[in-house]
Write an enzyme that holds these catalytic residues in place. Structure first.
Site, PDB file in Angstrom:
ATOM      1  N   ALA A  69      44.497  39.222  52.900  1.00 26.34           N
ATOM      2  CA  ALA A  69      43.177  38.665  52.610  1.00 26.34           C
ATOM      3  C   ALA A  69      42.827  37.478  53.499  1.00 26.34           C
ATOM      4  O   ALA A  69      41.667  37.086  53.577  1.00 26.34           O
ATOM      5  CB  ALA A  69      43.105  38.249  51.146  1.00 26.34           C
TER       6      ALA A  69
ATOM      7  N   ASP B 124      47.993  47.314  50.077  1.00 24.23           N
ATOM      8  CA  ASP B 124      49.117  46.460  50.446  1.00 24.23           C
ATOM      9  C   ASP B 124      50.099  46.242  49.300  1.00 24.23           C
ATOM     10  O   ASP B 124      51.317  46.170  49.515  1.00 24.23           O
ATOM     11  CB  ASP B 124      48.632  45.124  51.023  1.00 24.23           C
ATOM     12  CG  ASP B 124      47.618  44.395  50.157  1.00 24.23           C
ATOM     13  OD1 ASP B 124      47.381  44.806  48.995  1.00 24.23           O
ATOM     14  OD2 ASP B 124      47.034  43.410  50.641  1.00 24.23           O
TER      15      ASP B 124
END
Length: 490
Positions: A13, A240
């Site tokens: 992120a 992820d």
């Protein structure tokens, strides 16, 4: 065993990486070849991912590998969930993709529930209700008359969009698609009723692929730009967290929970099938796709996001300096609910934390050490709260917590977590996401044949792991009671 090379494109992120992995007699070696920011663009009141810049950075990383004279056997891509890229009829990208932290989905779930009740949506998908889920993003774009969505021929999640640019193929990898709240959790296929409410059909997405399937081969254009040959791109666990959980160093048949600790903290268990019951709905747990036919039953917790945002307001300090300051600060001076809405994307995180403390009758932090201690203690106690919820859902119990990801290096927080939960905490790899990405590629290449074999390879590569035993249980019981007393959804 001759060394075998694989490439993991691992997008987080806040930053992305291209990693060269080497599998040989001594296990798995991981080398970060290229690191880059995953840039967010703020314009006209919205937050977008600069997807073109991300793609260019991936090409630079692949070119750096080619410059070494190495041709990997495969490339795998993983990223955060829910966000997507819109492509037009000519195959071109129609606009920058929205970032999940954009405020345009505030109150979006409530609007969607006017047409499909919350309970029905959850029973179909098993996905935790969060405003930024893809279903609510798409519904918001449709409601707002988004011209790009109206013109969209294909909707691809972030790793699938990168695979499209690299190979020319249109795919929807199962684990990343499962985060969207658009799949039937039991059939693991698109829920056509939900899509219909959004004005969409399965044809708007690529063909569904599972971890370990070949997507395609680098296009001639990409081969020319990078210097690599016709390297296969393989579908890994594209989400992820799914990749990270693949690399948990647990023994077979061990009753464990995992905590993937980074910007987000994802705490959960592996299950053979979705757990969709009244209690999981009440507790707002999610059922996302995993490898080997497993389901990741988990809850999203706002993790190091709080600290990352605070650090932008402080003079530069290293992580060891921040932890030392926290250790020197007064224990349990201030506690917050890390998942309170006020911490989602405030202009000032320090002021948001101080405001929460004032609103709950606590002293606001006044120093860096007090802020960091507040964040760490609050996270440890939130982990205990979520672990208690998991125990009501898990058919096997929880005897151990494995911490993977960047947070595995934070001994101070992991020690507090063991004490708060009352069970041993053991650390896995700080590179668990990229490691899981590579392990699925290794399975595709025939180097391992099962999830259990993957985890044996992880344990062999890690050697000894750090283990934290719970102590001072009475103190942490009192701390938890105090945390519950100030727990608010502010």
């Amino acid at each position: 065993m001759q060394a075998r090379h694989f490439t993991a494109v691992d997008l987080g992120a806040t930053s992305g990486r291209v990693i060269l992995a080497t599998i040989g007699e001594n296990g798995i070696g991981m080398e970060e070849v290229h690191r880059f920011a995953d840039p967010i663009v703020e314009t006209q009141g919205h937050f977008y991912w600069n997807f073109a810049a991300i793609y260019q950075s991936v090409l630079e990383g692949l070119a750096a590998i080619a410059a070494r004279g190495i041709r990997p056997e495969a490339i795998g891509i993983d990223s955060w969930g829910v966000d997507f890229v819109l492509f037009g009829r000519d195959g071109g990208m129609l606009r920058l993709p929205y970032c999940y932290r954009d405020p345009h989905t505030a109150h979006a779930p409530e609007r969607f529930f006017e047409r499909m009740p919350r309970e029905d949506l959850y029973k179909r998908t098993g996905i935790q209700i969060m405003p930024f889920n893809s279903v609510f993003q798409l519904d918001t774009l449709r409601r707002n008359g988004c011209s790009a969505l109206e013109a969209a021929e294909k909707i691809l999640f972030i790793p699938d969009a990168l695979a499209r640019l690299l190979t020319g193929e249109w795919v929807a990898e199962y684990t990343i698609a499962s985060t969207a709240q658009l799949l039937d959790a039991r059939t693991r296929d698109w829920d056509r009723d939900i899509l219909s409410l959004l004005g969409l059909t399965p044809a708007h997405f690529g063909r569904m692929v599972q971890p370990g399937e070949r997507i395609g081969t680098l296009s001639e254009e990409v081969q020319r730009q990078t210097g690599l040959g016709a390297v296969p791109v393989v579908a890994v666990a594209g989400h992820d967290t799914a990749s990270a959980v693949a690399a948990v160093p647990a023994a077979e048949d061990e009753a464990f929970a995992y905590l993937s600790s980074g910007t987000w903290s994802l705490m959960g268990i592996e299950a053979p099938a979705p757990i969709i019951i009244e209690e999981s709905l009440r507790l707002n747990f999610t059922n996302e796709g995993g490898i080997g036919g497993t389901v990741r039953v988990l809850k999203n917790i706002c993790g190091m996001w709080l600290l990352e945002r605070c650090r932008t307001e402080w003079p530069a300090m290293s992580h060891p300096e921040l932890i030392a300051a926290a250790e020197a600060a007064e224990p349990l001076r201030s506690l917050v609910n890390p998942d309170a809405p006020c911490f989602a994307n405030p202009r000032s995180m320090t002021e948001a934390i101080a405001g929460y403390c004032r609103a709950t009758g606590q002293p606001a932090p006044e120093s860096v050490g007090q802020y960091v201690r507040c964040i760490f203690e609050s996270l440890a106690l939130r982990y205990r709260q979520v672990a208690g919820m998991l125990r009501t859902l898990s058919p096997r119990g929880i005897d151990r917590l494995y911490v993977i990801g960047g947070g595995s290096r934070n001994d101070f927080l992991n020690r507090m977590t063991a004490c708060a939960l009352g069970i041993p905490v053991e650390t896995g790899s700080a590179e668990s996401t990229a490691l899981g990405n590579v392990l699925v590629q290794a399975q595709w290449a025939g180097l391992v044949d099962s999830t259990a074999a993957m985890r044996r390879m992880v344990r062999a590569s890690l050697g000894t792991t750090r283990r934290f035993e719970p102590t001072n249980k009475a103190h942490w019981q009192r701390a938890y009671e105090r945390y519950l007393g100030v727990y608010r959804e502010i």
